[in-house]
Scaffold this motif. Structure first.
Motif, PDB file in Angstrom:
ATOM      1  N   TYR A 146       7.696 -24.660  -1.703  1.00 34.94           N
ATOM      2  CA  TYR A 146       8.705 -25.269  -0.834  1.00 34.94           C
ATOM      3  C   TYR A 146      10.074 -24.660  -1.083  1.00 34.94           C
ATOM      4  CZ  TYR A 146      12.394 -28.750   0.033  1.00 34.94           C
ATOM      5  OH  TYR A 146      13.562 -29.376   0.365  1.00 34.94           O
ATOM      6  N   LEU A 147      10.447 -24.564  -2.353  1.00 33.76           N
ATOM      7  CA  LEU A 147      11.764 -24.023  -2.690  1.00 33.76           C
ATOM      8  C   LEU A 147      11.896 -22.574  -2.220  1.00 33.76           C
ATOM      9  CD1 LEU A 147      12.292 -25.481  -6.272  1.00 33.76           C
ATOM     10  CD2 LEU A 147      13.448 -26.170  -4.175  1.00 33.76           C
ATOM     11  N   ASP A 148      10.845 -21.795  -2.431  1.00 35.08           N
ATOM     12  CA  ASP A 148      10.894 -20.391  -2.010  1.00 35.08           C
ATOM     13  C   ASP A 148      11.078 -20.287  -0.503  1.00 35.08           C
ATOM     14  OD1 ASP A 148      10.627 -19.604  -4.598  1.00 35.08           O
ATOM     15  OD2 ASP A 148       8.481 -19.183  -4.484  1.00 35.08           O
ATOM     16  N   ALA A 149      10.262 -21.056   0.229  1.00 34.56           N
ATOM     17  CA  ALA A 149      10.309 -20.972   1.689  1.00 34.56           C
ATOM     18  C   ALA A 149      11.647 -21.488   2.223  1.00 34.56           C
ATOM     19  CB  ALA A 149       9.149 -21.766   2.294  1.00 34.56           C
ATOM     20  N   ARG A 150      12.032 -22.657   1.759  1.00 29.30           N
ATOM     21  CA  ARG A 150      13.261 -23.258   2.257  1.00 29.30           C
ATOM     22  C   ARG A 150      14.487 -22.423   1.876  1.00 29.30           C
ATOM     23  NH1 ARG A 150      14.336 -27.767   4.714  1.00 29.30           N
ATOM     24  NH2 ARG A 150      16.533 -28.319   4.830  1.00 29.30           N
ATOM     25  N   GLY A 151      14.466 -21.900   0.663  1.00 26.26           N
ATOM     26  CA  GLY A 151      15.578 -21.066   0.219  1.00 26.26           C
ATOM     27  C   GLY A 151      15.747 -19.844   1.101  1.00 26.26           C
ATOM     28  N   ALA A 152      14.640 -19.185   1.389  1.00 22.94           N
ATOM     29  CA  ALA A 152      14.694 -17.986   2.217  1.00 22.94           C
ATOM     30  C   ALA A 152      15.164 -18.329   3.631  1.00 22.94           C
ATOM     31  CB  ALA A 152      13.318 -17.321   2.259  1.00 22.94           C
ATOM     32  N   ASP A 153      14.639 -19.401   4.195  1.00 22.36           N
ATOM     33  CA  ASP A 153      15.035 -19.830   5.537  1.00 22.36           C
ATOM     34  C   ASP A 153      16.538 -20.101   5.606  1.00 22.36           C
ATOM     35  OD1 ASP A 153      12.450 -19.654   6.273  1.00 22.36           O
ATOM     36  OD2 ASP A 153      12.081 -21.813   6.487  1.00 22.36           O
ATOM     37  N   TRP A 154      17.023 -20.796   4.593  1.00 28.55           N
ATOM     38  CA  TRP A 154      18.434 -21.183   4.569  1.00 28.55           C
ATOM     39  C   TRP A 154      19.338 -19.964   4.507  1.00 28.55           C
ATOM     40  CZ3 TRP A 154      22.100 -24.443   5.556  1.00 28.55           C
ATOM     41  CH2 TRP A 154      23.304 -24.402   4.854  1.00 28.55           C
ATOM     42  N   ILE A 155      18.981 -19.017   3.632  1.00 34.10           N
ATOM     43  CA  ILE A 155      19.773 -17.789   3.523  1.00 34.10           C
ATOM     44  C   ILE A 155      19.793 -17.060   4.868  1.00 34.10           C
ATOM     45  CG2 ILE A 155      19.808 -15.476   2.483  1.00 34.10           C
ATOM     46  CD1 ILE A 155      20.680 -17.357   0.416  1.00 34.10           C
ATOM     47  N   GLU A 156      18.632 -17.013   5.487  1.00 35.48           N
ATOM     48  CA  GLU A 156      18.526 -16.285   6.760  1.00 35.48           C
ATOM     49  C   GLU A 156      19.372 -16.973   7.845  1.00 35.48           C
ATOM     50  OE1 GLU A 156      18.255 -13.303   8.577  1.00 35.48           O
ATOM     51  OE2 GLU A 156      17.446 -13.335   6.540  1.00 35.48           O
ATOM     52  N   ALA A 157      19.296 -18.281   7.897  1.00 34.27           N
ATOM     53  CA  ALA A 157      20.061 -19.029   8.892  1.00 34.27           C
ATOM     54  C   ALA A 157      21.561 -18.850   8.663  1.00 34.27           C
ATOM     55  CB  ALA A 157      19.687 -20.511   8.834  1.00 34.27           C
ATOM     56  N   LEU A 158      21.943 -18.854   7.406  1.00 29.58           N
ATOM     57  CA  LEU A 158      23.355 -18.703   7.079  1.00 29.58           C
ATOM     58  C   LEU A 158      23.833 -17.288   7.433  1.00 29.58           C
ATOM     59  CD1 LEU A 158      25.081 -20.950   5.907  1.00 29.58           C
ATOM     60  CD2 LEU A 158      24.866 -19.907   3.658  1.00 29.58           C
TER      61      LEU A 158
END
Lengths: 191, 191
Positions: free
Chosen positions: B58-70
């Motif tokens: 979860y942390l890996d996926a969410r972290g990557a998504d967040w960075i990409e969105a930002l």
DNA sequence: ACCTAGATAGACAAGTCTGTCTACGTCTGC
DNA sequence: GCAGACGTAGACAGACTTGTCTATCTAGGT
């Protein structure tokens, strides 16, 4: 009545304060609080009708302590910059002392998703008071409201950032930013 | 192997992502994740040997998504100020959308007290990447490292502050502070 | 037709959780 | 001396926790 502060109540609250902050709310069971408070189960439920009631008492006590500590850290300074240094110095001290556990109020809020819950409301009131404290501390040096709000965001960011990165760098960055903003404000004012 | 992305695995991860963020880690049981994913218990434990393994994914996926969105929110701007506006605009949008639930990574970190835990380390790496992203976004406009770190603190403070105060004011304050710092830097540079 | 891999439902173990209950002891004021 | 308040110890209920287990079903390859 409750006019006499019960030592048992204080003991339970002290244990809960430690455990809620160090471990978190959900993960800490009343059994552990009871055991480490060295009181009987009934005594616990006599003073706090439920775990959530204890949580409310914890938030009130901790919130007031934190505001007071922050006020002491920022008081008695000779300049706005001095206030900022006092504040962020204290934040740094505490971050190291607590092994980057972050803000107890915010950590508690993160375990209560419902934005309308009593816990979230208590946290909101606390942060609102913290915001007012910033005004109070910087007002004597002619720093206006909007700027104290910005410094408040920096304080929040410093604590959260340090807890995330597990080091004090964000706190130093926040102080530098605060100093920059104060300097800029001073310059704008003189214009 | 894991070369073929299993739809079941994706379904479980999506459910966990939603529940971990909306409710929190400890309070969310695997039973609920299994039920809402509409998979069998064994299927869950086939893809994720434990709840903590799911947490890591979860942390890996969410972290990557967040960075990409930002990154998307800050990209394609014509000035440093534009980047800041893009970033804080996105933060505001998300804060409202999630009803001020705060940062999923930080919320998770708050449930893992041990600063040496794998979860805290993952959060640390993520925030480090976020810090690097700030550099990447502001670099084309000649903004130096120390200042991007300060803006990063403002981003963190904006998210945490909004979650505490249950409104978007801290995000606006943070944007104003970032604009102030950028303006000041530009002025200092021209001197 | 047969075999295997993967998915299913669901029982189960062993423990935890919060909150209530009973039964017993002790201290204080009247 | 005795009633009532306060404390203790611990059983208990009922629900929930993570993770393992069995037993059955189904689809694909040979």
């Amino acid at each position: 009545m409750l006019s006499t502060p019960s030592p048992h109540r204080e003991q339970i609250l002290a244990t809960a304060t430690r455990l809620f902050f160090e471990q978190g709310y959900t993960i800490t069971g009343v059994n552990q609080i009871i055991a480490e408070s060295s009181v009987a189960r009934q005594t616990f439920y006599h003073h706090f009708p439920s775990k959530e009631a204890l949580c409310a008492a914890y938030l009130d006590a901790r919130g007031a302590d934190w505001i007071e500590a922050l006020r002491r850290a920022g008081n008695g300074r000779r300049s706005a910059r001095g206030v900022a240094r006092g504040l962020f110095g204290y934040v740094e001290e505490l971050a190291i002392e607590t092994h980057f556990r972050g803000c107890g109020m915010l950590n508690m809020a993160s375990e209560f998703a419902d934005a309308g819950s009593a816990v979230r409301e208590r946290v909101r009131v606390h942060k609102s008071a913290q915001r007012a404290l910033m005004r109070e501390l910087f007002l004597p040096f002619g720093v206006d409201g909007p700027l104290t709000d910005q410094i408040h965001v920096l304080v929040e960011g410093a604590i959260a950032g340090a807890a995330s990165l597990l080091n004090v760098e964000p706190i130093h960055d926040a102080l530098k930013a605060a100093e920059g903003l104060l300097k800029k404000a001073g310059r704008d004012e003189r214009r």
